[in-house]
Design a protein around this motif. Structure first.
Motif, PDB file in Angstrom:
ATOM      1  N   PHE A 132      -8.947 -16.943 -14.468  1.00  0.00           N
ATOM      2  CA  PHE A 132      -8.300 -16.513 -13.222  1.00  0.00           C
ATOM      3  C   PHE A 132      -8.726 -17.431 -12.080  1.00  0.00           C
ATOM      4  O   PHE A 132      -9.912 -17.649 -11.834  1.00  0.00           O
ATOM      5  N   ARG A 133      -7.749 -18.003 -11.365  1.00  0.00           N
ATOM      6  CA  ARG A 133      -8.023 -18.999 -10.331  1.00  0.00           C
ATOM      7  C   ARG A 133      -7.656 -18.451  -8.951  1.00  0.00           C
ATOM      8  O   ARG A 133      -6.993 -17.424  -8.830  1.00  0.00           O
ATOM      9  N   LYS A 134      -8.062 -19.180  -7.942  1.00  0.00           N
ATOM     10  CA  LYS A 134      -7.748 -18.762  -6.573  1.00  0.00           C
ATOM     11  C   LYS A 134      -6.239 -18.744  -6.341  1.00  0.00           C
ATOM     12  O   LYS A 134      -5.729 -17.900  -5.595  1.00  0.00           O
ATOM     13  N   VAL A 135      -5.515 -19.662  -6.984  1.00  0.00           N
ATOM     14  CA  VAL A 135      -4.057 -19.659  -6.877  1.00  0.00           C
ATOM     15  C   VAL A 135      -3.496 -18.324  -7.348  1.00  0.00           C
ATOM     16  O   VAL A 135      -2.601 -17.741  -6.720  1.00  0.00           O
ATOM     17  N   ASP A 136      -3.998 -17.808  -8.478  1.00  0.00           N
ATOM     18  CA  ASP A 136      -3.543 -16.515  -8.997  1.00  0.00           C
ATOM     19  C   ASP A 136      -3.869 -15.401  -8.008  1.00  0.00           C
ATOM     20  O   ASP A 136      -3.056 -14.487  -7.786  1.00  0.00           O
ATOM     21  N   PHE A 137      -5.048 -15.481  -7.422  1.00  0.00           N
ATOM     22  CA  PHE A 137      -5.477 -14.468  -6.464  1.00  0.00           C
ATOM     23  C   PHE A 137      -4.554 -14.460  -5.238  1.00  0.00           C
ATOM     24  O   PHE A 137      -4.116 -13.395  -4.783  1.00  0.00           O
ATOM     25  N   LEU A 138      -4.231 -15.632  -4.727  1.00  0.00           N
ATOM     26  CA  LEU A 138      -3.360 -15.715  -3.557  1.00  0.00           C
ATOM     27  C   LEU A 138      -1.941 -15.265  -3.887  1.00  0.00           C
ATOM     28  O   LEU A 138      -1.264 -14.657  -3.051  1.00  0.00           O
ATOM     29  N   ARG A 139      -1.483 -15.530  -5.096  1.00  0.00           N
ATOM     30  CA  ARG A 139      -0.167 -15.032  -5.515  1.00  0.00           C
ATOM     31  C   ARG A 139      -0.160 -13.512  -5.554  1.00  0.00           C
ATOM     32  O   ARG A 139       0.838 -12.868  -5.218  1.00  0.00           O
ATOM     33  N   ALA A 140      -1.272 -12.923  -5.962  1.00  0.00           N
ATOM     34  CA  ALA A 140      -1.377 -11.459  -5.958  1.00  0.00           C
ATOM     35  C   ALA A 140      -1.285 -10.916  -4.536  1.00  0.00           C
ATOM     36  O   ALA A 140      -0.604  -9.911  -4.287  1.00  0.00           O
ATOM     37  N   ILE A 141      -1.959 -11.577  -3.596  1.00  0.00           N
ATOM     38  CA  ILE A 141      -1.901 -11.151  -2.198  1.00  0.00           C
ATOM     39  C   ILE A 141      -0.471 -11.255  -1.681  1.00  0.00           C
ATOM     40  O   ILE A 141       0.020 -10.376  -0.955  1.00  0.00           O
ATOM     41  N   ARG A 142       0.234 -12.312  -2.059  1.00  0.00           N
ATOM     42  CA  ARG A 142       1.623 -12.471  -1.633  1.00  0.00           C
ATOM     43  C   ARG A 142       2.501 -11.356  -2.203  1.00  0.00           C
ATOM     44  O   ARG A 142       3.394 -10.843  -1.513  1.00  0.00           O
ATOM     45  N   THR A 143       2.233 -10.939  -3.445  1.00  0.00           N
ATOM     46  CA  THR A 143       2.956  -9.806  -4.023  1.00  0.00           C
ATOM     47  C   THR A 143       2.748  -8.551  -3.189  1.00  0.00           C
ATOM     48  O   THR A 143       3.684  -7.787  -2.931  1.00  0.00           O
ATOM     49  N   TYR A 144       1.515  -8.332  -2.766  1.00  0.00           N
ATOM     50  CA  TYR A 144       1.220  -7.177  -1.909  1.00  0.00           C
ATOM     51  C   TYR A 144       2.020  -7.252  -0.602  1.00  0.00           C
ATOM     52  O   TYR A 144       2.597  -6.252  -0.165  1.00  0.00           O
ATOM     53  N   GLU A 145       2.061  -8.428   0.003  1.00  0.00           N
ATOM     54  CA  GLU A 145       2.801  -8.583   1.262  1.00  0.00           C
ATOM     55  C   GLU A 145       4.275  -8.267   1.075  1.00  0.00           C
ATOM     56  O   GLU A 145       4.880  -7.572   1.895  1.00  0.00           O
ATOM     57  N   HIS A 146       4.869  -8.777  -0.018  1.00  0.00           N
ATOM     58  CA  HIS A 146       6.282  -8.506  -0.279  1.00  0.00           C
ATOM     59  C   HIS A 146       6.507  -7.020  -0.514  1.00  0.00           C
ATOM     60  O   HIS A 146       7.520  -6.465  -0.087  1.00  0.00           O
ATOM     61  N   ARG A 147       5.560  -6.389  -1.198  1.00  0.00           N
ATOM     62  CA  ARG A 147       5.665  -4.941  -1.444  1.00  0.00           C
ATOM     63  C   ARG A 147       5.628  -4.177  -0.128  1.00  0.00           C
ATOM     64  O   ARG A 147       6.388  -3.235   0.083  1.00  0.00           O
ATOM     65  N   GLN A 148       4.758  -4.588   0.785  1.00  0.00           N
ATOM     66  CA  GLN A 148       4.672  -3.935   2.084  1.00  0.00           C
ATOM     67  C   GLN A 148       5.949  -4.132   2.881  1.00  0.00           C
ATOM     68  O   GLN A 148       6.428  -3.207   3.548  1.00  0.00           O
ATOM     69  N   GLU A 149       6.516  -5.340   2.827  1.00  0.00           N
ATOM     70  CA  GLU A 149       7.754  -5.604   3.556  1.00  0.00           C
ATOM     71  C   GLU A 149       8.881  -4.720   3.019  1.00  0.00           C
ATOM     72  O   GLU A 149       9.670  -4.155   3.789  1.00  0.00           O
ATOM     73  N   SER A 150       8.964  -4.585   1.690  1.00  0.00           N
ATOM     74  CA  SER A 150       9.999  -3.736   1.088  1.00  0.00           C
ATOM     75  C   SER A 150       9.807  -2.281   1.485  1.00  0.00           C
ATOM     76  O   SER A 150      10.768  -1.559   1.765  1.00  0.00           O
ATOM     77  N   TRP A 151       8.563  -1.842   1.516  1.00  0.00           N
ATOM     78  CA  TRP A 151       8.258  -0.461   1.891  1.00  0.00           C
ATOM     79  C   TRP A 151       8.666  -0.190   3.337  1.00  0.00           C
ATOM     80  O   TRP A 151       9.284   0.835   3.645  1.00  0.00           O
ATOM     81  N   ARG A 152       8.349  -1.118   4.229  1.00  0.00           N
ATOM     82  CA  ARG A 152       8.714  -0.964   5.637  1.00  0.00           C
ATOM     83  C   ARG A 152      10.234  -0.929   5.807  1.00  0.00           C
ATOM     84  O   ARG A 152      10.767  -0.104   6.560  1.00  0.00           O
ATOM     85  N   THR A 153      10.934  -1.802   5.097  1.00  0.00           N
ATOM     86  CA  THR A 153      12.388  -1.823   5.188  1.00  0.00           C
ATOM     87  C   THR A 153      12.990  -0.517   4.682  1.00  0.00           C
ATOM     88  O   THR A 153      13.905   0.035   5.298  1.00  0.00           O
TER      89      THR A 153
END
Length: 309
Positions: free
Chosen positions: A235-256
């Motif tokens: 598991f690399r930092k790239v994978d970790f940052l992609r996970a954070i981006r998934t969270y952000e997209h999930r939050q944006e969808s929830w807000r919408t």
């Protein structure tokens, strides 16, 4: 040469992902899967696979602190793990004990104010591991800058079952009235709880399931989930940052979604729900696409004109 080029590409991708991330989750929970498969792939023993995984754990702790994440929970040993062969269990217990004591004495833990806590049915663990838990918690209990939860002898269904049995016992004894049972009644009977509800679950190793992990605090909070194929030691930092981006997209969808539900309610009712719908819409209006925001502005303008007439 190829390895050098690969590092440069990953480094560039990391920088790109970091620029894309605007907000981070408060609490991340990680299912560290794939240690043994990684070991088999590389001709190592299961113990060596777990040792490599422990190195990744230390890196993830640093990444969390660098990004300003406040709490990390690691699924380190589940109740199902007790079914493993005795020699593997003893090696795992040795590793857990050693890492707990190492973390408890590490300068970076004390410099960063890391509070170490154990979640799970700790009494099922060997005495030496329980002693290491007590030592780590005692050494860091005064800290509050970052919380590191180690899930040991943890099972979500077992946790909920135990809580339900405790509530039932309280009702039968007359200590609890059925009418008084609420969320707090259940939470008070769960294992030692995380400080915060879970915002994001990460699972490595390719399986797409959350494996009975923190159901009360993750599923109840509608946590985002990120599944990835690398084994935990990979598991690399790239994978970790992609996970954070998934969270952000999930939050944006929830807000919408919240904004659209509030807008639909606002258009459909003139009852007591009206004020609540307006309040929700004001909070999440910016999550709507620009076209929907423009139509909403036009509707509000028309409504003002009608009121003036």
């Amino acid at each position: 040469m190829r390895e050098w080029f690969g590092r440069r590409v990953r480094s560039g991708y990391e920088r790109l992902l970091r620029r894309e991330i605007e907000g981070v989750p408060t609490h991340i929970a990680v299912i560290q899967d794939g240690n043994r498969r990684y070991a088999r792939q590389n001709g190592d023993s299961a113990t060596e696979g777990h040792e490599h995984g422990a190195e990744t754990t230390e890196q993830v702790l640093e990444w969390c602190q660098d990004l300003g994440i406040e709490e990390l929970t690691l699924y380190t040993f589940s109740t199902e793990n007790f079914d493993r062969p005795e020699d593997q269990l003893e090696a795992l217990f040795d590793l857990i004990e050693g890492k707990l004591r190492e973390f408890a004495d590490a300068e970076r833990v004390h410099d960063n104010g890391v509070c170490i806590r154990a979640l799970g049915d700790i009494d099922r663990l060997p005495e030496r591991v329980r002693d290491a838990v007590d030592y780590a918690e005692g050494q860091t209990e005064e800290y509050d800058q970052f919380v590191l939860n180690i899930a040991l002898a943890y099972g979500g269904r077992a946790e909920l079952l135990s809580a339900a049995q405790s509530v039932l016992g309280g009702v039968e004894d007359g200590a609890i009235s059925p009418d008084e049972i609420d969320i707090e009644t259940v939470e008070n009977r769960l294992y030692e709880r995380p400080v915060r509800d879970v915002d994001l679950i990460i699972r490595t190793g390719g399986d797409e399931r959350t494996s009975n992990f923190l159901p009360w605090y993750a599923n109840g909070n509608e946590a985002a989930v990120f599944f990835c194929t690398p084994y935990w030691p990979e598991f690399r930092k790239v994978d970790f940052l992609r996970a954070i981006r998934t969270y952000e997209h999930r939050q944006e969808s929830w807000r919408t979604a919240r904004a659209r539900r509030a807008l639909a309610l606002l258009r459909a009712t003139g009852s007591a729900e009206l004020d609540e719908a307006k309040s929700v819409l004001r909070r999440f209006r910016d999550a709507l696409p620009s076209g929907e925001r423009e139509r909403l502005d036009a509707e509000e303008f028309d409504a003002d004109d009608r009121a003036a007439d």
